[in-house]
Design an enzyme around this catalytic site. Structure first.
Site: not given
Length: 333
Positions: A144-145
């Site tokens: 995930g970012c």
């Protein structure tokens, strides 16, 4: 022909950035790009920045994607697993969604809901030993970012015994592209410009992923929506576990990492410096009042936080130098 590549979810922001990177990659040949509502549209009508890349978006069906050697799944959370399960074993997959990141099925149920699809090899090459695991994998779960940003800042400190795994506090601001391309009232320019707003306070879905990747046992995470299209700036604080210098720990951990840069002492990360690149910028210090360790990290949420990270993983999976087709440098102004 080079490595035949398909992109599912090509109409979104991460999908568009993937297409841009694939178009400039010396070993990748884009053979198919799929979408849902935008299926049937010319690619350059959906992504004007890719004018000259002549391709029509098709429906997201496994039979079309099965013709590729490598498939990137840039689909909403919960949609990747069903597609991946119907692709042949010989097709290598990088999933940009969350479906295969978490080992703990109970954590998946708590933060995402629905059935747990099982964990794949975790796609953050900078974690110890992870490059080798990614290189030998046919299925990789991209980070995930927020998780990429925070893990790069925190994991070496916990691994080295420099930071306590409990009572980690993070405040991180992200650009609006992190929320996807679908029209939402709270993401309208009139709502976002001139405003900072917290969201999913105390319950963000990246928390179990960050704990899994870093070894943290207690994490308070407050995400903030910032009035910019892309970028993440995370401030990570933790209690010290010894007298180790956090800068020295980070310098040693990333000495051979081409995309992670510890900035010179006194210079702090900012999002614009990472725009368009696959890099993460770090800086660390010790709070003179509380004694807490502070690490600030910046990256492009569509670059090192999504599409760039996915290409980096795919390079390793195909035995290519992990820097192939990627740049560490940002775009300015």
């Amino acid at each position: 022909m080079g490595i035949r590549v398909g992109v599912a979810g090509a109409s979104g922001y991460a999908g568009g950035e993937l297409l841009r990177l694939i178009a400039g990659h010396p070993e990748f040949d884009l053979v198919t790009a799929t979408a849902h509502r935008q299926a049937g549209q010319r690619l350059d009508a959906v992504h004007p920045q890719l004018t000259g890349l002549e391709l029509t978006l098709t429906e997201t069906v496994p039979d079309v994607l099965a013709e590729a050697d490598l498939v990137f799944l840039a689909l909403p959370h919960g949609e990747s697993a069903a597609i991946a399960a119907r692709l042949p074993d010989g097709v290598r997959i990088v999933d940009l969604g969350a479906d295969h990141r978490l080992v703990d099925g109970d954590a998946w149920a708590r933060y995402y809901g629905g059935p747990h699809a099982g964990a794949w090899t975790y796609g953050l090459p900078e974690l110890p030993g992870q490059r080798e695991l990614i290189a030998g994998a046919a299925r990789v779960a991209n980070t995930g970012c927020y998780a990429a940003t925070i893990t790069l800042a925190l994991a070496p400190l916990i691994a080295a015994g420099a930071a306590r795994p409990a009572d980690v506090v993070v405040v991180a601001a992200s650009g609006t592209s992190g929320a996807g391309r679908a029209a939402k009232a709270h993401l309208l320019a009139s709502e976002v410009m001139g405003d900072l707003s917290p969201y999913k306070v105390g319950a963000h879905q990246h928390v179990p992923e960050i704990k899994q990747a870093t070894g943290a046992t207690g994490l308070s995470f407050t995400p903030v929506l910032a009035p910019m299209p892309r970028g993440i700036l995370a401030t990570v604080t933790a209690l010290p576990a010894g007298a180790a210098d956090p800068r020295a720990v980070l310098a040693e951990a990333y000495a051979d990492a081409p995309f992670v840069h510890l900035l010179p002492e006194g210079r702090w990360p900012h999002t614009a410096a990472t725009l368009g690149g696959n890099s993460c910028h770090l800086q660390a210090t010790v709070d003179v009042d509380s004694g807490r360790l502070i690490v600030v990290a910046a990256l492009d949420n569509l670059g090192k936080g999504a599409a760039g990270q996915a290409v980096q993983n795919a390079n390793l999976m195909f035995g290519l130098p992990e820097t192939t087709g990627l740049s560490s440098w940002g775009v300015s102004p």
